[in-house]
Motif scaffolding. Structure first.
Motif, PDB file in Angstrom:
ATOM      1  N   CYS A  53      -3.898 -16.835  13.823  1.00 49.81           N
ATOM      2  CA  CYS A  53      -3.019 -16.720  12.647  1.00 49.81           C
ATOM      3  C   CYS A  53      -3.248 -15.383  11.928  1.00 49.81           C
ATOM      4  O   CYS A  53      -4.373 -14.927  11.765  1.00 49.81           O
ATOM      5  CB  CYS A  53      -3.264 -17.877  11.691  1.00 49.81           C
ATOM      6  SG  CYS A  53      -2.249 -17.799  10.199  1.00 49.81           S
ATOM      7  N   GLN A  54      -2.145 -14.778  11.486  1.00 45.53           N
ATOM      8  CA  GLN A  54      -2.248 -13.493  10.788  1.00 45.53           C
ATOM      9  C   GLN A  54      -2.564 -13.671   9.303  1.00 45.53           C
ATOM     10  O   GLN A  54      -2.834 -12.719   8.603  1.00 45.53           O
ATOM     11  CB  GLN A  54      -0.938 -12.705  10.958  1.00 45.53           C
ATOM     12  CG  GLN A  54      -0.773 -12.207  12.387  1.00 45.53           C
ATOM     13  CD  GLN A  54       0.673 -12.081  12.811  1.00 45.53           C
ATOM     14  OE1 GLN A  54       1.579 -12.471  12.091  1.00 45.53           O
ATOM     15  NE2 GLN A  54       0.885 -11.535  13.996  1.00 45.53           N
ATOM     16  N   ASP A  55      -2.492 -14.888   8.817  1.00 44.91           N
ATOM     17  CA  ASP A  55      -2.763 -15.145   7.407  1.00 44.91           C
ATOM     18  C   ASP A  55      -4.127 -15.830   7.242  1.00 44.91           C
ATOM     19  O   ASP A  55      -4.203 -17.054   7.079  1.00 44.91           O
ATOM     20  CB  ASP A  55      -1.630 -15.994   6.809  1.00 44.91           C
ATOM     21  CG  ASP A  55      -1.822 -16.210   5.310  1.00 44.91           C
ATOM     22  OD1 ASP A  55      -2.762 -15.604   4.735  1.00 44.91           O
ATOM     23  OD2 ASP A  55      -1.056 -16.978   4.727  1.00 44.91           O
ATOM     24  N   GLY A  59      -3.779 -20.892  10.000  1.00 46.80           N
ATOM     25  CA  GLY A  59      -2.869 -21.634  10.862  1.00 46.80           C
ATOM     26  C   GLY A  59      -1.640 -21.965  10.038  1.00 46.80           C
ATOM     27  O   GLY A  59      -1.209 -23.110   9.948  1.00 46.80           O
ATOM     28  N   CYS A  60      -1.074 -20.895   9.397  1.00 48.12           N
ATOM     29  CA  CYS A  60      -0.057 -21.067   8.351  1.00 48.12           C
ATOM     30  C   CYS A  60       1.235 -21.699   8.872  1.00 48.12           C
ATOM     31  O   CYS A  60       1.963 -22.334   8.132  1.00 48.12           O
ATOM     32  CB  CYS A  60       0.247 -19.719   7.706  1.00 48.12           C
ATOM     33  SG  CYS A  60       1.088 -18.562   8.808  1.00 48.12           S
ATOM     34  N   GLY A  61       1.527 -21.495  10.150  1.00 51.98           N
ATOM     35  CA  GLY A  61       2.772 -22.051  10.690  1.00 51.98           C
ATOM     36  C   GLY A  61       3.973 -21.158  10.420  1.00 51.98           C
ATOM     37  O   GLY A  61       5.071 -21.441  10.890  1.00 51.98           O
ATOM     38  N   LYS A  62       3.761 -20.070   9.656  1.00 46.67           N
ATOM     39  CA  LYS A  62       4.907 -19.229   9.272  1.00 46.67           C
ATOM     40  C   LYS A  62       4.864 -17.838   9.885  1.00 46.67           C
ATOM     41  O   LYS A  62       5.902 -17.262  10.188  1.00 46.67           O
ATOM     42  CB  LYS A  62       4.946 -19.079   7.747  1.00 46.67           C
ATOM     43  CG  LYS A  62       5.290 -20.378   7.049  1.00 46.67           C
ATOM     44  CD  LYS A  62       5.155 -20.208   5.542  1.00 46.67           C
ATOM     45  CE  LYS A  62       5.078 -21.575   4.868  1.00 46.67           C
ATOM     46  NZ  LYS A  62       4.068 -21.607   3.815  1.00 46.67           N
ATOM     47  N   CYS A  63       3.660 -17.300  10.073  1.00 52.38           N
ATOM     48  CA  CYS A  63       3.579 -15.931  10.593  1.00 52.38           C
ATOM     49  C   CYS A  63       4.100 -15.877  12.035  1.00 52.38           C
ATOM     50  O   CYS A  63       4.280 -16.905  12.677  1.00 52.38           O
ATOM     51  CB  CYS A  63       2.139 -15.423  10.510  1.00 52.38           C
ATOM     52  SG  CYS A  63       1.019 -16.230  11.666  1.00 52.38           S
ATOM     53  N   CYS A  66       1.813 -17.709  14.593  1.00 48.17           N
ATOM     54  CA  CYS A  66       1.936 -19.173  14.567  1.00 48.17           C
ATOM     55  C   CYS A  66       3.256 -19.622  15.191  1.00 48.17           C
ATOM     56  O   CYS A  66       3.300 -20.598  15.940  1.00 48.17           O
ATOM     57  CB  CYS A  66       1.839 -19.701  13.132  1.00 48.17           C
ATOM     58  SG  CYS A  66       0.140 -19.683  12.497  1.00 48.17           S
TER      59      CYS A  66
HETATM   60 ZN   LIG Z   1      -0.038 -18.077  10.782  1.00 50.51          ZN
END
Ligand SMILES: [Zn+2]
Length: 383
Positions: A53-55, A59-63, A66
């Protein structure tokens, strides 16, 4: 998509995993263990999300990282699992994205590619689902060679890579030896996660070099709400008890209509114990396994084990712990005339052996079952 919220139970393993991701502790491969359907796949993908994950490893699900993991097409997320080789004579495609389409020796038919894609689609919709194939699968040597080659290169997008090998016990003969070095010394930039529900068949060297994280049985209530989310409500008590804490197994038991299979097999077992006629039992088994389906026979071994378990625990008066609680009264009647606990313990061993000769040595279902009941017969009067 797999998120933390979708992991059922596993408070303790999640804490360990959180620490591994936060501290960036690498240099050791991770082995997730636990029975089929308990959530090893969900947990492995969850770890990959967080690792890449980049955030801030949320494991934000948005980047973008993910999002591409959720489609299983992140170039630095290498996922391998056993699959069946269907129509091996027509080799055309590589089936994993890390295999080089020009030089790879791992080529398979369109039918095999379809099965691999079906596995991914079903696991993406529900990571707990136990996906069955029409033919027994494995992880071929050629795929492992491609994987090792891919791992030896630098990650494609960022600085990190996540490698997930599901059911490593199903690696083809020789493949596990090839992969051993990667497990022993994973590259600095890679998180290597392997999963297995049969750790007893793994190479001792592989076992000793990994950080083992056993997943725990999921609670009755969590499995209940999981099944209800799939639109299954009402009579799910048997399936949850049968699953021994595995959401995927509870769902599979429901979809395979195991109550019906259990009722038929129970009739054979009850008559065998009550009427004491080996001839009738053999005839019934011959009828049952005339045209056996591999998956159904595996279910039968599992069902039989649970029937015998229930008879056994009734000998100790543990009525509340019954799995087949819906036929409690019938089991109680049969348990009264069943062989002694000593003989039953021998039956368990005979059952394990028969299950192995069918599953591993490919002995046909009718022979495995008839042989098993003949041995039961010989042991029944022992104390
Ligand atoms: Zn992410």
């Amino acid at each position: 998509m797999v998120t933390v919220k979708k992991i059922l139970g596993q408070t303790k393993p999640l804490k360990t995993i959180d620490r591994i991701i936060r501290l960036g502790k690498r240099g050791q491969a991770i082995l997730l263990t636990g029975c089929p359907g308990i959530g090893k796949f969900a947990m492995a993908v969850h770890m990959a999300y967080r690792f890449l994950c980049q955030d801030d490893n949320k494991g934000c699900g948005k980047c973008s990282s993910c999002r591409s993991i959720s489609n299983f097409n992140h170039p630095d997320f290498l996922l391998v699992f056993p699959f069946p080789n269907i129509s091996p004579e027509s080799k055309r495609n590589t089936v994993f994205h890390f295999s080089d389409s020009v030089s790879s020796g791992a080529r398979y038919s369109n039918e095999t590619l379809d099965e691999v894609n079906r596995f991914l689609a079903e696991k993406s919709a529900d990571p707990y689902r136990i996906v069955s194939f029409s033919k027994k699968g494995n992880i071929p040597v050629e795929v492992v060679k491609d994987l090792i080659r891919a791992i030896s290169k630098r990650p494609m997008l960022g600085e990190r890579r996540a490698v997930v090998v599901c059911d490593i016990d199903q690696m083809a003969f020789g493949a596990a030896d090839l992969f051993l070095k990667t497990v022993e010394e994973p590259p600095e930039d890679s998180l290597v996660i392997i999963t297995s529900s049969k750790t007893h068949v793994l190479l001792p060297t592989l076992l000793s070099r990994t950080l083992k994280i056993p997943l725990n049985p999921v609670s009755y209530d969590l499995i209940k709400s999981y099944l209800e989310k799939q639109g299954i409500d009402g009579s799910h008590d048997f399936y949850i008890r049968f699953s021994s804490g595995s959401p995927g197994l509870a769902l599979k038991a429901y979809e395979d209509d195991l109550v019906e299979r259990r009722d038929k097999l129970w009739k054979i077992v009850a008559e065998f114990i009550e009427k004491q006629s080996l001839t009738n039992t053999i005839e019934a088994l011959q009828r049952r396994y005339q045209k056996p389906d591999y998956d159904a026979v595996r279910n039968d071994f599992n069902i039989l084990e649970k029937i015998l378990r229930d008879i056994y625990i009734l000998k100790f008066g543990l009525e509340k712990k019954l799995i087949n609680i819906d036929i409690k009264d019938r089991i109680k009647t049969v348990a009264r005339v069943a062989p002694s606990t000593g003989a039953l313990r021998r039956w368990f061993k005979i059952l394990a052996k028969a299950s192995r000769v069918h599953g591993v040595n490919n002995v046909s279902a009718d022979i495995a079952f008839i042989g098993m009941f003949i041995e039961f017969w010989r042991m029944k009067d022992l104390h």
